[in-house]
Enzyme design. Sequence first.
Site, PDB file in Angstrom:
ATOM      1  N   GLY A  46     -39.759  -2.373   8.939  1.00 42.27           N
ATOM      2  CA  GLY A  46     -40.117  -3.446   9.853  1.00 42.27           C
ATOM      3  C   GLY A  46     -41.063  -2.917  10.923  1.00 42.27           C
ATOM      4  O   GLY A  46     -41.073  -1.722  11.222  1.00 42.27           O
ATOM      5  N   GLN A  51     -45.438  -2.786  19.006  1.00 43.58           N
ATOM      6  CA  GLN A  51     -45.445  -1.371  18.609  1.00 43.58           C
ATOM      7  C   GLN A  51     -46.848  -0.858  18.316  1.00 43.58           C
ATOM      8  O   GLN A  51     -47.059   0.354  18.225  1.00 43.58           O
ATOM      9  CB  GLN A  51     -44.553  -1.155  17.377  1.00 43.58           C
ATOM     10  CG  GLN A  51     -43.070  -1.322  17.691  1.00 43.58           C
ATOM     11  CD  GLN A  51     -42.215  -1.045  16.462  1.00 43.58           C
ATOM     12  OE1 GLN A  51     -42.021  -1.902  15.623  1.00 43.58           O
ATOM     13  NE2 GLN A  51     -41.712   0.170  16.357  1.00 43.58           N
ATOM     14  N   CYS A  93     -36.212   4.078  14.625  1.00 38.85           N
ATOM     15  CA  CYS A  93     -37.303   3.229  15.086  1.00 38.85           C
ATOM     16  C   CYS A  93     -38.603   4.011  14.974  1.00 38.85           C
ATOM     17  O   CYS A  93     -38.660   5.183  15.356  1.00 38.85           O
ATOM     18  CB  CYS A  93     -37.052   2.827  16.540  1.00 38.85           C
ATOM     19  SG  CYS A  93     -38.362   1.810  17.225  1.00 38.85           S
ATOM     20  N   LEU A  94     -39.650   3.380  14.457  1.00 38.54           N
ATOM     21  CA  LEU A  94     -40.932   4.061  14.289  1.00 38.54           C
ATOM     22  C   LEU A  94     -41.531   4.487  15.628  1.00 38.54           C
ATOM     23  O   LEU A  94     -42.372   5.380  15.675  1.00 38.54           O
ATOM     24  CB  LEU A  94     -41.924   3.156  13.538  1.00 38.54           C
ATOM     25  CG  LEU A  94     -41.570   2.842  12.074  1.00 38.54           C
ATOM     26  CD1 LEU A  94     -42.561   1.840  11.489  1.00 38.54           C
ATOM     27  CD2 LEU A  94     -41.537   4.107  11.225  1.00 38.54           C
ATOM     28  N   HIS A 135     -33.495  -6.016  14.938  1.00 39.71           N
ATOM     29  CA  HIS A 135     -34.235  -4.877  15.511  1.00 39.71           C
ATOM     30  C   HIS A 135     -35.645  -5.311  15.952  1.00 39.71           C
ATOM     31  O   HIS A 135     -36.077  -5.019  17.064  1.00 39.71           O
ATOM     32  CB  HIS A 135     -34.313  -3.755  14.466  1.00 39.71           C
ATOM     33  CG  HIS A 135     -35.018  -2.513  14.920  1.00 39.71           C
ATOM     34  ND1 HIS A 135     -34.372  -1.309  15.091  1.00 39.71           N
ATOM     35  CD2 HIS A 135     -36.328  -2.292  15.247  1.00 39.71           C
ATOM     36  CE1 HIS A 135     -35.258  -0.400  15.508  1.00 39.71           C
ATOM     37  NE2 HIS A 135     -36.451  -0.966  15.598  1.00 39.71           N
ATOM     38  N   GLU A 136     -36.334  -6.044  15.064  1.00 34.47           N
ATOM     39  CA  GLU A 136     -37.716  -6.446  15.391  1.00 34.47           C
ATOM     40  C   GLU A 136     -37.749  -7.485  16.508  1.00 34.47           C
ATOM     41  O   GLU A 136     -38.636  -7.446  17.367  1.00 34.47           O
ATOM     42  CB  GLU A 136     -38.445  -6.962  14.141  1.00 34.47           C
ATOM     43  CG  GLU A 136     -38.569  -5.956  12.995  1.00 34.47           C
ATOM     44  CD  GLU A 136     -38.996  -4.568  13.423  1.00 34.47           C
ATOM     45  OE1 GLU A 136     -39.786  -4.428  14.371  1.00 34.47           O
ATOM     46  OE2 GLU A 136     -38.514  -3.596  12.810  1.00 34.47           O
ATOM     47  N   HIS A 139     -37.658  -5.833  19.757  1.00 29.97           N
ATOM     48  CA  HIS A 139     -38.966  -5.314  20.176  1.00 29.97           C
ATOM     49  C   HIS A 139     -39.778  -6.391  20.903  1.00 29.97           C
ATOM     50  O   HIS A 139     -40.476  -6.105  21.879  1.00 29.97           O
ATOM     51  CB  HIS A 139     -39.782  -4.842  18.968  1.00 29.97           C
ATOM     52  CG  HIS A 139     -39.493  -3.430  18.551  1.00 29.97           C
ATOM     53  ND1 HIS A 139     -39.703  -2.365  19.396  1.00 29.97           N
ATOM     54  CD2 HIS A 139     -39.027  -2.911  17.394  1.00 29.97           C
ATOM     55  CE1 HIS A 139     -39.374  -1.246  18.766  1.00 29.97           C
ATOM     56  NE2 HIS A 139     -38.955  -1.550  17.549  1.00 29.97           N
TER      57      HIS A 139
HETATM   58 ZN    ZN Z   1     -38.244  -0.218  16.196  1.00 28.41          ZN
END
Ligand code: ZN
Length: 157
Positions: A46, A51, A93-94, A135-136, A139
């Site tokens: 995701g 981000q 998380c990226l 999660h997204e 963000h």
């Molecule tokens: Zn994340």
Amino acid sequence: MAVLKILRVPEQKLYQKSGAIYSFGPLTHNMVFDLFETMYAAHGVGLAAPQVGWMDRLAVIDVTCGDDEAARVVLINPKIIEAEGEQEAEEGCLSIPGWKTRITRSFRVRVKAKDERGKNFEMDCEGLLARAVQHELDHLSGRLISRFAMSNQEISG
Ligand code: ZN
């Protein structure tokens, strides 16, 4: 079309709220394409627009990591309208490379959103997909999983 740079903590944009998208067209289509390309290049399931520095309520998800094109989900101006059950798992998380934490989330969610053409839809999600949606969406509200870890620490003293 491009693989974009993924912002990492403590970049301030990651902690800010994103704004709704009101116009849909080729630009939206390109943003969605670039988000997917960036997410696949980073081996994520995701990716949310903030981000990559875009403060728009847009996120893409593919829990198959590109194996199944039908699994691609585009969420624009998303909102969770139902949530039930619980699941606990380790989450990464990226934007926080090499770090994971256990988080309890709803097991099932129903999300309402627009697709990249601006069409409304609702979708029921379970398990990993439900986790990715939550999660997204976090963000888009400027919330990161590191905040969960901090609040857990506060609870345990
Ligand atoms: Zn994340």
